[in-house]
Write a protein that holds these residues in place. Structure first.
Motif, PDB file in Angstrom:
ATOM      1  N   VAL A  46     -26.495 -32.118  42.491  1.00 29.21           N
ATOM      2  CA  VAL A  46     -27.514 -32.798  43.297  1.00 29.21           C
ATOM      3  C   VAL A  46     -27.499 -32.250  44.724  1.00 29.21           C
ATOM      4  CG1 VAL A  46     -28.235 -35.025  44.240  1.00 29.21           C
ATOM      5  CG2 VAL A  46     -27.489 -34.860  41.868  1.00 29.21           C
ATOM      6  N   MET A  47     -26.307 -32.007  45.260  1.00 33.25           N
ATOM      7  CA  MET A  47     -26.189 -31.424  46.592  1.00 33.25           C
ATOM      8  C   MET A  47     -26.784 -30.011  46.611  1.00 33.25           C
ATOM      9  SD  MET A  47     -22.779 -31.061  48.938  1.00 33.25           S
ATOM     10  CE  MET A  47     -21.987 -29.899  47.852  1.00 33.25           C
ATOM     11  N   GLY A  48     -26.611 -29.268  45.525  1.00 35.23           N
ATOM     12  CA  GLY A  48     -27.203 -27.937  45.425  1.00 35.23           C
ATOM     13  C   GLY A  48     -28.717 -27.990  45.512  1.00 35.23           C
ATOM     14  N   ALA A  49     -29.309 -28.991  44.890  1.00 30.84           N
ATOM     15  CA  ALA A  49     -30.763 -29.150  44.969  1.00 30.84           C
ATOM     16  C   ALA A  49     -31.200 -29.429  46.408  1.00 30.84           C
ATOM     17  CB  ALA A  49     -31.207 -30.294  44.054  1.00 30.84           C
ATOM     18  N   MET A  50     -30.409 -30.224  47.126  1.00 24.14           N
ATOM     19  CA  MET A  50     -30.723 -30.507  48.527  1.00 24.14           C
ATOM     20  C   MET A  50     -30.658 -29.235  49.365  1.00 24.14           C
ATOM     21  SD  MET A  50     -29.091 -31.046  51.794  1.00 24.14           S
ATOM     22  CE  MET A  50     -27.440 -30.951  51.226  1.00 24.14           C
ATOM     23  N   TYR A  51     -29.642 -28.428  49.134  1.00 25.23           N
ATOM     24  CA  TYR A  51     -29.516 -27.170  49.868  1.00 25.23           C
ATOM     25  C   TYR A  51     -30.705 -26.251  49.599  1.00 25.23           C
ATOM     26  CZ  TYR A  51     -24.739 -27.640  51.645  1.00 25.23           C
ATOM     27  OH  TYR A  51     -23.627 -28.018  52.341  1.00 25.23           O
ATOM     28  N   ILE A  52     -31.138 -26.161  48.354  1.00 28.77           N
ATOM     29  CA  ILE A  52     -32.275 -25.306  48.034  1.00 28.77           C
ATOM     30  C   ILE A  52     -33.540 -25.819  48.712  1.00 28.77           C
ATOM     31  CG2 ILE A  52     -33.794 -24.531  46.159  1.00 28.77           C
ATOM     32  CD1 ILE A  52     -31.266 -24.308  44.408  1.00 28.77           C
ATOM     33  N   GLY A  53     -33.739 -27.139  48.731  1.00 24.45           N
ATOM     34  CA  GLY A  53     -34.896 -27.716  49.421  1.00 24.45           C
ATOM     35  C   GLY A  53     -34.882 -27.415  50.912  1.00 24.45           C
ATOM     36  N   PHE A  54     -33.730 -27.541  51.538  1.00 30.17           N
ATOM     37  CA  PHE A  54     -33.583 -27.222  52.964  1.00 30.17           C
ATOM     38  C   PHE A  54     -33.826 -25.733  53.204  1.00 30.17           C
ATOM     39  CE2 PHE A  54     -31.451 -30.755  55.378  1.00 30.17           C
ATOM     40  CZ  PHE A  54     -32.093 -30.511  56.578  1.00 30.17           C
ATOM     41  N   ALA A  55     -33.332 -24.902  52.304  1.00 27.31           N
ATOM     42  CA  ALA A  55     -33.531 -23.451  52.442  1.00 27.31           C
ATOM     43  C   ALA A  55     -35.015 -23.104  52.401  1.00 27.31           C
ATOM     44  CB  ALA A  55     -32.781 -22.715  51.338  1.00 27.31           C
ATOM     45  N   ILE A  56     -35.745 -23.724  51.498  1.00 25.48           N
ATOM     46  CA  ILE A  56     -37.186 -23.476  51.403  1.00 25.48           C
ATOM     47  C   ILE A  56     -37.888 -23.946  52.677  1.00 25.48           C
ATOM     48  CG2 ILE A  56     -39.296 -24.164  50.179  1.00 25.48           C
ATOM     49  CD1 ILE A  56     -37.538 -24.166  47.602  1.00 25.48           C
ATOM     50  N   LEU A  57     -37.500 -25.108  53.188  1.00 21.19           N
ATOM     51  CA  LEU A  57     -38.077 -25.617  54.431  1.00 21.19           C
ATOM     52  C   LEU A  57     -37.856 -24.643  55.580  1.00 21.19           C
ATOM     53  CD1 LEU A  57     -39.348 -28.008  56.057  1.00 21.19           C
ATOM     54  CD2 LEU A  57     -37.001 -28.789  56.417  1.00 21.19           C
ATOM     55  N   ASN A  58     -36.632 -24.177  55.750  1.00 24.04           N
ATOM     56  CA  ASN A  58     -36.317 -23.255  56.840  1.00 24.04           C
ATOM     57  C   ASN A  58     -37.011 -21.909  56.654  1.00 24.04           C
ATOM     58  OD1 ASN A  58     -34.762 -25.095  58.190  1.00 24.04           O
ATOM     59  ND2 ASN A  58     -32.853 -24.409  57.290  1.00 24.04           N
ATOM     60  N   TRP A  59     -37.070 -21.427  55.412  1.00 23.66           N
ATOM     61  CA  TRP A  59     -37.689 -20.128  55.149  1.00 23.66           C
ATOM     62  C   TRP A  59     -39.186 -20.165  55.458  1.00 23.66           C
ATOM     63  CZ3 TRP A  59     -35.828 -15.446  54.565  1.00 23.66           C
ATOM     64  CH2 TRP A  59     -36.685 -14.449  54.111  1.00 23.66           C
ATOM     65  N   THR A  60     -39.856 -21.249  55.077  1.00 21.43           N
ATOM     66  CA  THR A  60     -41.302 -21.319  55.306  1.00 21.43           C
ATOM     67  C   THR A  60     -41.654 -21.513  56.778  1.00 21.43           C
ATOM     68  OG1 THR A  60     -41.327 -23.679  54.787  1.00 21.43           O
ATOM     69  CG2 THR A  60     -41.837 -22.156  52.995  1.00 21.43           C
ATOM     70  N   GLN A  61     -40.738 -22.031  57.575  1.00 28.48           N
ATOM     71  CA  GLN A  61     -41.014 -22.275  58.985  1.00 28.48           C
ATOM     72  C   GLN A  61     -40.439 -21.218  59.916  1.00 28.48           C
ATOM     73  OE1 GLN A  61     -42.974 -24.763  60.258  1.00 28.48           O
ATOM     74  NE2 GLN A  61     -43.474 -25.055  58.114  1.00 28.48           N
ATOM     75  N   LYS A  62     -39.842 -20.172  59.350  1.00 31.12           N
ATOM     76  CA  LYS A  62     -39.139 -19.191  60.189  1.00 31.12           C
ATOM     77  C   LYS A  62     -40.051 -18.443  61.150  1.00 31.12           C
ATOM     78  CE  LYS A  62     -39.087 -15.262  57.004  1.00 31.12           C
ATOM     79  NZ  LYS A  62     -40.228 -15.686  56.231  1.00 31.12           N
ATOM     80  N   ASN A  63     -41.325 -18.294  60.827  1.00 32.35           N
ATOM     81  CA  ASN A  63     -42.255 -17.574  61.694  1.00 32.35           C
ATOM     82  C   ASN A  63     -42.994 -18.490  62.670  1.00 32.35           C
ATOM     83  OD1 ASN A  63     -41.701 -14.985  60.642  1.00 32.35           O
ATOM     84  ND2 ASN A  63     -43.022 -15.407  58.895  1.00 32.35           N
ATOM     85  N   SER A  64     -42.700 -19.768  62.618  1.00 33.65           N
ATOM     86  CA  SER A  64     -43.356 -20.733  63.503  1.00 33.65           C
ATOM     87  C   SER A  64     -42.633 -20.804  64.842  1.00 33.65           C
ATOM     88  CB  SER A  64     -43.346 -22.121  62.867  1.00 33.65           C
ATOM     89  OG  SER A  64     -44.017 -22.109  61.647  1.00 33.65           O
ATOM     90  N   LEU A  65     -43.326 -21.388  65.795  1.00 33.00           N
ATOM     91  CA  LEU A  65     -42.727 -21.647  67.098  1.00 33.00           C
ATOM     92  C   LEU A  65     -41.740 -22.798  66.941  1.00 33.00           C
ATOM     93  CD1 LEU A  65     -43.068 -20.529  69.951  1.00 33.00           C
ATOM     94  CD2 LEU A  65     -44.758 -22.302  70.358  1.00 33.00           C
ATOM     95  N   ILE A  66     -40.479 -22.557  67.297  1.00 32.68           N
ATOM     96  CA  ILE A  66     -39.428 -23.554  67.106  1.00 32.68           C
ATOM     97  C   ILE A  66     -38.695 -23.754  68.431  1.00 32.68           C
ATOM     98  CG2 ILE A  66     -37.308 -24.136  65.875  1.00 32.68           C
ATOM     99  CD1 ILE A  66     -38.239 -22.301  63.620  1.00 32.68           C
ATOM    100  N   GLY A  67     -38.504 -25.008  68.801  1.00 33.20           N
ATOM    101  CA  GLY A  67     -37.766 -25.329  70.017  1.00 33.20           C
ATOM    102  C   GLY A  67     -38.519 -26.330  70.863  1.00 33.20           C
TER     103      GLY A  67
END
Length: 131
Positions: A46-67
């Motif tokens: 279940v924790m692995g699924a959470m990590y994959i979800g977080f990874a997808i979130l971070n990957w899709t937002q990597k080109n956005s303005l952050i900060g």
């Protein structure tokens, strides 16, 4: 250090953790908790699924303005995860209740990402000037 590097790095780390805990939960938890029970393996998946979800979130937002105020929920979620997860890991390593090199490496990565996302939370994003 750019925000793209931080988001990409955390996405890759979380994807690796997610794939590991989803497909090799028993093997990884045996490295951390030698007297592994079956419920620990289930929680690891279940924790692995959470990590994959977080990874997808971070990957899709990597080109956005952050900060600062930009993508604040993304920064807060990552900061919360790495800070709250990093504190008990750090306590375990400092009190030397484990000798697992896997856990020590995870602790170092967690502390680094907690500091980076904490830094992003209070900094104004750098915007490239148009010429």
């Amino acid at each position: 250090m750019t925000t793209k590097f931080i988001a990409t790095g955390s996405a890759i780390f979380m994807l690796a953790m997610g794939v590991g805990f989803t497909f090799f939960p028993h093997e990884l938890t045996m490295q951390i908790v030698p007297d592994n029970a079956s419920h620990t393996t289930l929680l690891s998946q279940v924790m692995g699924a959470m990590y994959i979800g977080f990874a997808i979130l971070n990957w899709t937002q990597k080109n956005s303005l952050i900060g600062g105020i930009y993508n604040r929920p993304l920064v807060l979620a990552n900061f919360s995860h790495f800070m709250i997860g990093g504190l008990p890991l750090l306590k375990t390593v400092i009190l030397k209740t484990t000798s697992s090199s896997l856990l020590i490496a995870a602790t170092i990565i967690y502390v680094i990402f907690a500091l980076l996302f904490g830094w992003l939370m209070f900094r104004h994003p750098l915007v490239k000037q148009e010429k």
